[in-house]
Design a protein around this motif. Structure first.
Motif, PDB file in Angstrom:
ATOM      1  N   ARG A   1       0.831  -1.207   0.000  1.00 19.31           N
ATOM      2  CA  ARG A   1       0.000   0.000   0.000  1.00 19.31           C
ATOM      3  C   ARG A   1       0.863   1.254   0.000  1.00 19.31           C
ATOM      4  O   ARG A   1       0.549   2.248  -0.677  1.00 19.31           O
ATOM      5  CB  ARG A   1      -0.928  -0.005   1.222  1.00 19.31           C
ATOM      6  N   PHE A   2       1.967   1.214   0.749  1.00 20.42           N
ATOM      7  CA  PHE A   2       2.832   2.389   0.840  1.00 20.42           C
ATOM      8  C   PHE A   2       3.473   2.699  -0.505  1.00 20.42           C
ATOM      9  O   PHE A   2       3.356   3.826  -1.018  1.00 20.42           O
ATOM     10  CB  PHE A   2       3.908   2.168   1.895  1.00 20.42           C
ATOM     11  N   TYR A   3       4.168   1.732  -1.094  1.00 17.51           N
ATOM     12  CA  TYR A   3       4.880   2.005  -2.340  1.00 17.51           C
ATOM     13  C   TYR A   3       3.933   2.201  -3.512  1.00 17.51           C
ATOM     14  O   TYR A   3       4.189   3.016  -4.407  1.00 17.51           O
ATOM     15  CB  TYR A   3       5.900   0.894  -2.615  1.00 17.51           C
ATOM     16  N   GLY A   4       2.813   1.479  -3.506  1.00 17.30           N
ATOM     17  CA  GLY A   4       1.815   1.719  -4.539  1.00 17.30           C
ATOM     18  C   GLY A   4       1.222   3.111  -4.422  1.00 17.30           C
ATOM     19  O   GLY A   4       0.926   3.770  -5.426  1.00 17.30           O
TER      20      GLY A   4
ATOM     21  N   LEU B   1       2.744   5.717  -3.580  1.00 15.03           N
ATOM     22  CA  LEU B   1       3.696   6.699  -4.105  1.00 15.03           C
ATOM     23  C   LEU B   1       3.674   6.763  -5.627  1.00 15.03           C
ATOM     24  O   LEU B   1       4.384   7.571  -6.225  1.00 15.03           O
ATOM     25  CB  LEU B   1       5.118   6.366  -3.634  1.00 15.03           C
ATOM     26  N   GLY B   2       2.877   5.894  -6.232  1.00 15.88           N
ATOM     27  CA  GLY B   2       2.804   5.880  -7.687  1.00 15.88           C
ATOM     28  C   GLY B   2       3.852   5.015  -8.341  1.00 15.88           C
ATOM     29  O   GLY B   2       4.037   5.082  -9.562  1.00 15.88           O
ATOM     30  N   TRP B   3       4.553   4.181  -7.537  1.00 16.95           N
ATOM     31  CA  TRP B   3       5.535   3.293  -8.132  1.00 16.95           C
ATOM     32  C   TRP B   3       4.817   2.171  -8.874  1.00 16.95           C
ATOM     33  O   TRP B   3       3.737   1.723  -8.464  1.00 16.95           O
ATOM     34  CB  TRP B   3       6.461   2.716  -7.059  1.00 16.95           C
ATOM     35  N   ARG B   4       5.415   1.699  -9.946  1.00 12.96           N
ATOM     36  CA  ARG B   4       4.783   0.697 -10.804  1.00 12.96           C
ATOM     37  C   ARG B   4       4.863  -0.693 -10.192  1.00 12.96           C
ATOM     38  O   ARG B   4       5.941  -1.157  -9.835  1.00 12.96           O
ATOM     39  CB  ARG B   4       5.472   0.692 -12.175  1.00 12.96           C
ATOM     40  N   LEU B   5       3.719  -1.352 -10.074  1.00  9.98           N
ATOM     41  CA  LEU B   5       3.694  -2.736  -9.593  1.00  9.98           C
ATOM     42  C   LEU B   5       4.036  -3.658 -10.752  1.00  9.98           C
ATOM     43  O   LEU B   5       3.311  -3.728 -11.743  1.00  9.98           O
ATOM     44  CB  LEU B   5       2.314  -3.069  -9.032  1.00  9.98           C
TER      45      LEU B   5
ATOM     46  N   CYS C   1      10.044  16.601  -3.378  1.00 11.54           N
ATOM     47  CA  CYS C   1       9.569  16.612  -1.991  1.00 11.54           C
ATOM     48  C   CYS C   1       8.091  16.965  -1.921  1.00 11.54           C
ATOM     49  O   CYS C   1       7.325  16.349  -1.169  1.00 11.54           O
ATOM     50  CB  CYS C   1      10.383  17.600  -1.162  1.00 11.54           C
ATOM     51  N   ALA C   2       7.696  17.945  -2.713  1.00  9.70           N
ATOM     52  CA  ALA C   2       6.295  18.360  -2.708  1.00  9.70           C
ATOM     53  C   ALA C   2       5.390  17.235  -3.190  1.00  9.70           C
ATOM     54  O   ALA C   2       4.322  16.989  -2.610  1.00  9.70           O
ATOM     55  CB  ALA C   2       6.120  19.600  -3.582  1.00  9.70           C
ATOM     56  N   GLU C   3       5.808  16.538  -4.224  1.00  9.87           N
ATOM     57  CA  GLU C   3       4.989  15.451  -4.753  1.00  9.87           C
ATOM     58  C   GLU C   3       4.905  14.291  -3.771  1.00  9.87           C
ATOM     59  O   GLU C   3       3.820  13.743  -3.522  1.00  9.87           O
ATOM     60  CB  GLU C   3       5.533  14.965  -6.090  1.00  9.87           C
ATOM     61  N   LEU C   4       6.033  13.908  -3.189  1.00  7.74           N
ATOM     62  CA  LEU C   4       6.031  12.808  -2.233  1.00  7.74           C
ATOM     63  C   LEU C   4       5.198  13.142  -1.000  1.00  7.74           C
ATOM     64  O   LEU C   4       4.449  12.298  -0.497  1.00  7.74           O
ATOM     65  CB  LEU C   4       7.462  12.467  -1.831  1.00  7.74           C
ATOM     66  N   ALA C   5       5.305  14.365  -0.513  1.00  9.90           N
ATOM     67  CA  ALA C   5       4.512  14.776   0.641  1.00  9.90           C
ATOM     68  C   ALA C   5       3.025  14.711   0.314  1.00  9.90           C
ATOM     69  O   ALA C   5       2.204  14.278   1.136  1.00  9.90           O
ATOM     70  CB  ALA C   5       4.905  16.178   1.080  1.00  9.90           C
ATOM     71  N   GLY C   6       2.669  15.137  -0.901  1.00  9.76           N
ATOM     72  CA  GLY C   6       1.284  15.095  -1.319  1.00  9.76           C
ATOM     73  C   GLY C   6       0.735  13.684  -1.430  1.00  9.76           C
ATOM     74  O   GLY C   6      -0.476  13.467  -1.317  1.00  9.76           O
ATOM     75  N   LEU C   7       1.628  12.719  -1.632  1.00 11.92           N
ATOM     76  CA  LEU C   7       1.225  11.313  -1.743  1.00 11.92           C
ATOM     77  C   LEU C   7       1.281  10.599  -0.397  1.00 11.92           C
ATOM     78  O   LEU C   7       1.032   9.393  -0.320  1.00 11.92           O
ATOM     79  CB  LEU C   7       2.130  10.600  -2.753  1.00 11.92           C
ATOM     80  N   GLY C   8       1.637  11.325   0.646  1.00 12.62           N
ATOM     81  CA  GLY C   8       1.613  10.749   1.981  1.00 12.62           C
ATOM     82  C   GLY C   8       2.929  10.222   2.500  1.00 12.62           C
ATOM     83  O   GLY C   8       2.970   9.623   3.576  1.00 12.62           O
TER      84      GLY C   8
END
Length: 217
Positions: A39-42, A44-48, A100-107
């Motif tokens: 759930r965490f890495y998904g 972040l928008g990382w590809r499964l 940083c802004a994008e990662l923070a926005g993704l939690g």
């Protein structure tokens, strides 16, 4: 370092021309809860890339960060390392503040950008001169495996394959074009006339910057 089995030796001074490609494919990270990590890495928008099991004691999940050729593996029966024990995995970005802004926005619990002075003391904010390799940020996954973001805009000469130019994202291309535009403005100032052949000049600048070669002036 001696290789007693093959009877050879290798030192940093030995010129080596490898004939076989050895591509770093995946890094194994130890986690306690596979679904939580998924759930965490998904998130972040990382590809499964994969999620498969073999019996009750083996499961492997693979994710790939955006723009990366290397992936991460985690799962059950994948590693005996303690969950959270992998530290300082590098993620290269072309814009530390945007990342940083994008990662923070993704939690993601990402830090503020920082840099280091001549005494290696950590200071707040990106490197004032925005020198390549000099701006950082960090975050951790739910187990405490840590990631280090590093802003790289121009590679060191020995760190690139001079036979090709690779830009892995639109943001990286945009950054390369902005740097080329700034340098080209200085070029026109020095020559005292507009350069109608600017597309070729831009292309030459970007290729040379990627290869760590002397930049055009």
């Amino acid at each position: 370092m001696e290789n007693t089995e093959l009877g050879g030796s290798a030192t940093n001074e030995d010129p080596v021309e490898p004939s076989v490609e050895l591509k770093l494919e995946a890094i194994v990270i130890p986690v306690a809860d596979v679904d939580r990590s998924k759930r965490f890495y998904g998130g972040l928008g990382w590809r499964l890339d994969a999620d498969f099991t073999r019996g009750d004691n083996f499961r492997v999940v693979q994710y790939t960060p955006p723009g990366s050729s290397c992936s991460i593996h985690f799962g059950r029966g994948v590693t005996s390392a303690v969950p959270g024990s992998v530290q300082g995995l590098y993620l290269v970005v072309s814009d530390i503040e945007a990342a940083c802004a994008e990662l923070a926005g993704l939690g993601a619990p990402v830090s503020k950008p920082f840099h280091r002075d001549e005494k290696n003391e950590q200071l707040s904010g990106p490197d004032p001169a925005r020198r390549s390799y000099s701006s950082f940020a960090t975050f951790e996954d739910p187990d405490g495996n840590s990631w280090l973001l590093q802003e790289i805009t121009e590679r060191l000469p020995g760190r690139v394959d001079s036979s090709g130019t690779v830009l892995t994202s639109s943001a990286e291309l945009a950054g390369a074009l902005r740097r080329a535009a700034a340098a080209h403005g200085e070029h026109e100032r020095l020559t005292g006339q507009p350069d109608e052949n600017w597309p070729d000049w831009y292309a030459d600048y970007i290729v040379r910057a990627q290869a760590g070669k002397t930049l055009p002036t």
